[in-house]
Every structure is written in C-alpha cells, then in structure tokens.
Design an enzyme around this catalytic site. Sequence first.
Site, PDB file in Angstrom:
ATOM      1  N   TYR A 144      27.871   7.955  42.296  1.00 33.92           N
ATOM      2  CA  TYR A 144      28.973   8.926  42.386  1.00 33.92           C
ATOM      3  C   TYR A 144      29.792   8.614  43.624  1.00 33.92           C
ATOM      4  O   TYR A 144      29.247   8.480  44.728  1.00 33.92           O
ATOM      5  CB  TYR A 144      28.400  10.342  42.472  1.00 33.92           C
ATOM      6  CG  TYR A 144      29.441  11.425  42.617  1.00 33.92           C
ATOM      7  CD1 TYR A 144      30.271  11.757  41.554  1.00 33.92           C
ATOM      8  CD2 TYR A 144      29.575  12.127  43.807  1.00 33.92           C
ATOM      9  CE1 TYR A 144      31.222  12.768  41.679  1.00 33.92           C
ATOM     10  CE2 TYR A 144      30.518  13.141  43.945  1.00 33.92           C
ATOM     11  CZ  TYR A 144      31.342  13.451  42.878  1.00 33.92           C
ATOM     12  OH  TYR A 144      32.273  14.448  43.009  1.00 33.92           O
ATOM     13  N   ASP A 239      29.842   2.275  49.701  1.00 33.98           N
ATOM     14  CA  ASP A 239      30.036   3.713  49.873  1.00 33.98           C
ATOM     15  C   ASP A 239      28.880   4.266  50.698  1.00 33.98           C
ATOM     16  O   ASP A 239      27.758   4.406  50.219  1.00 33.98           O
ATOM     17  CB  ASP A 239      30.094   4.383  48.496  1.00 33.98           C
ATOM     18  CG  ASP A 239      30.360   5.877  48.572  1.00 33.98           C
ATOM     19  OD1 ASP A 239      30.218   6.459  49.662  1.00 33.98           O
ATOM     20  OD2 ASP A 239      30.685   6.477  47.536  1.00 33.98           O
ATOM     21  N   LYS A 271      30.291  13.013  55.488  1.00 29.51           N
ATOM     22  CA  LYS A 271      29.104  13.803  55.819  1.00 29.51           C
ATOM     23  C   LYS A 271      28.841  13.874  57.330  1.00 29.51           C
ATOM     24  O   LYS A 271      29.477  14.639  58.031  1.00 29.51           O
ATOM     25  CB  LYS A 271      27.864  13.247  55.088  1.00 29.51           C
ATOM     26  CG  LYS A 271      28.044  13.052  53.595  1.00 29.51           C
ATOM     27  CD  LYS A 271      28.178  14.329  52.824  1.00 29.51           C
ATOM     28  CE  LYS A 271      28.169  14.078  51.334  1.00 29.51           C
ATOM     29  NZ  LYS A 271      28.424  15.294  50.553  1.00 29.51           N
TER      30      LYS A 271
END
Length: 438
Positions: A144, A239, A271
């Site tokens: 994702y 990623d 994050k």
Amino acid sequence: MTSLPASQQLFDRARAVSPGGVNSPVRAFRAVGGTPIFMASGEGAWLTDVDRNRYVDLVGSWGPMLLGHAHPEVLAAVGAAVARGTSFGTPSEPEVLLAEEIVDRTSAEMVRMVSSGTEATMSAIRLARGFTGRDKIVKFAGCYHGHVDALLAEAGSGVVTLGLPETPGVPAHVTADTIVLPYNDRAAVEAAFAEYGDQIACLITEAAAGNMGVVPPEPGFNQFLSEVCARHGALFVSDEVMTGFRVTRSGHWGLDGQQEGWAPDLVTFGKVMGGGFPAAAFGGRKDVMEQLAPAGPVYQAGTLSGNPIATTAGLTTLRLADADAYARLDAASARLRTMVTEALAAEGVKHTLQNAGNMFSVFWGADEPVTDFAAAQAQEAWRYKPFFHAMLDAGVYLPPSAFECWFVSAAHDEEALSRIGAALPGAARAAARATAQN
C-alpha cells in the site's frame, strides 16, 4: 465488555456528518466489529478514551509515536514553535534542519517536504515519470502506497481490511500503466522488465511490506530490485513511509542497502519524521530531485509543506531517537513477540509471527512463512476478532485489523508489557475457540 457510552455517542454524531463516522476507513472497526473508540489523551505507552478507560497502545498512531505519546521534550519544542506562529507560507529554519537530519541519516541526497505519505508517493511517481519520460510503473500486490489512483491496484492496508474490490472512482486508463506483480517473486520481476523494460518509469515497493501484515523482503530482494531497475533505466522507489526511522535510525535501508552497498533512486518518508504531526517527504538522488520545480520542470507544490510546527515535532523526535531509544524499542518488541507466540502456542493456535525490525504482526492459521499477498489473504483472519476484543477488554488497544502492523514505542516499559502479558492468555483462548462463522 468495555463500557463505551461516550464513544458510542460520539460515533453516532460522527456518522451524521462524516462518511462512516470516521476520517480514515480502518478506524471504523468494520473488520472486528463493535464501537470505534474515541481517544481523549495519550501519555507514554498508554491511551485514555472518552469513557476514561485506559489501554496499552500497540497502534502508536500507526507508527509515528516512536517515543510514546506526549513526550515532554517534543511537547516543549512544539509549544515554543506554536508561540512563534503556526504557518507562514514562506521558508523557515525548521524545515531546513529536518531536511539536513534526514539526509544525514539516509541515502537521500536531497528531500522535498510534503504533508502526507500519500502525497510523498504520488509526487515520487510523477517525478520518476518526468525524469525518465516513461509512463509505466511496477508495484507489488499487497503493498500500500497511500490512496494514489495509480497505486490502489491490489493494495493492502484498509483496502484489504474492508475487502474492497478495485475501488470505484479510479478510471481504468489510470491503472492501465500499472503492472502489479507478486511480492518477493524475482521471476515475475524479470519477466515484466523483459517485456516492458523500456516503458517502465519506476518500480515502487514498501522497503518491508507492512500493509498486508508484516511480510519482509526475502534476503537480497531489495538489492535485486535496485539492480534490475538500473539495468533497464528505470528508477527504484523505496517506500519507507512506515519503516523510515522506525526500524533503525536509517529506516529499513539501514538493515539492507546500507550494509549491501546500494541505495534507492527515490525514497518516501512519513510517520516518525512528523513526530505525530502531518508531515512526510520524498527524496533521493540529487540529479533526479533537481528535476523538481523550481529547479527543474516537474511541478509539485504544497501550501503547508514544511510547516514549522510539524517539522519542529519531527526534528525533535528524530534527535531524541538515539541508540538508547532504539535499544529500548527493539527490546520491548522482541519480548512482546515472544509473549504472543508463547500464549498462542499454549492454546494450540496455529500461527506465524513475522517481523521487520521492531514492527510485527500475526498470521492466523499459517504454519509457514508468509511471503506474498496471496498467502496473507489465506490466513484465518476470523480468529483475530475475538482475540482483539479480549485484549481490548483487558486494557490493550490493538490494530482493528488482522492485516496491520503492531507498533511498540520506547515508552513501553515493564508496567505496559505486564498488562499485555496478563491479557494474552485469555485472548489466545478466545482465538482458539473461534470459528469462521463467528
């Protein structure tokens, strides 16, 4: 059962003004049932909800809370920054300091600040296409990369949690240039590049897959991807929105590329680098990054990119994430992984626990390593619902989905781990008694 009247009241009100009553789908508890819990505060390893129930937190805002909630030094730095003004729409020193910190820790030679992981991956894809003059992109099933149209094909995270098909609203032509391959499958990668190599702008992958549960790359897989991309003139995009600055000070690259002598062409962050605020970034090779406006022709912009409050929170968090913090984080994760495995084994619950550094998750009903999305989907996810609610009733807040990571923090101390340890036997029994019809 945990009493949640105030959460229920807020959820009822929220459903009248927000789709599904939430602002991100996994929060709706659709995969586990029950009332979504509205939190009022957090401190260290603990959360307190609006009904004054207290939980050990194993979500950590989906990864950012590396140091735990409301770290006093982060709060002090943010308070001082807020007093100076919340947003200027101009450059400010904190964004430069944070960029320098990221460049110092990672393989990126230059970075551009954005406000979300989705924005980071979207921008990295646009830059890769602009740099190469090609259109096709390669991704892996179960990975994702945010809700970017071209990257939602066979995505993990909330898409798999909610059992959604290819999502409406994404035109077929948008995903026509997206090649989706099985994760950890070298032969499939070679075949795709043999057929489309001169059309592929980039290959994007999670540095370690964490959105179909934790599925780490097989040894040497990321290096292999980097080498294949280089041979065909495509860019390798790693990623690290989830793994960046969480699994080591240098992200997952610190576990493989830094040791093996390779680096991605582009990398995305999020994050932890925001310290709990909306902040993300993408970076990479200088010659690629200098194609971004205003230095180059590839346009990308954002009014709140490099926001002084968010960059101050991120910078303070990264500076506090020293060797001692990572040692405490890793030790807490290792102990918790052992506790979970022992509790499930004691009740005869077949499972596989997998980790990428200190991130981990459980695959229910699996008795061998899970290496791709198909194997992750084949798990007995129905065992997770009773396990989740038993842990919740015992004061432990887990991700409300079997397909998400468990996150600890450097603040998970003996008290927090003891609470989890006390909750696990009963939760394991609930999982053992579960049936697919529950």
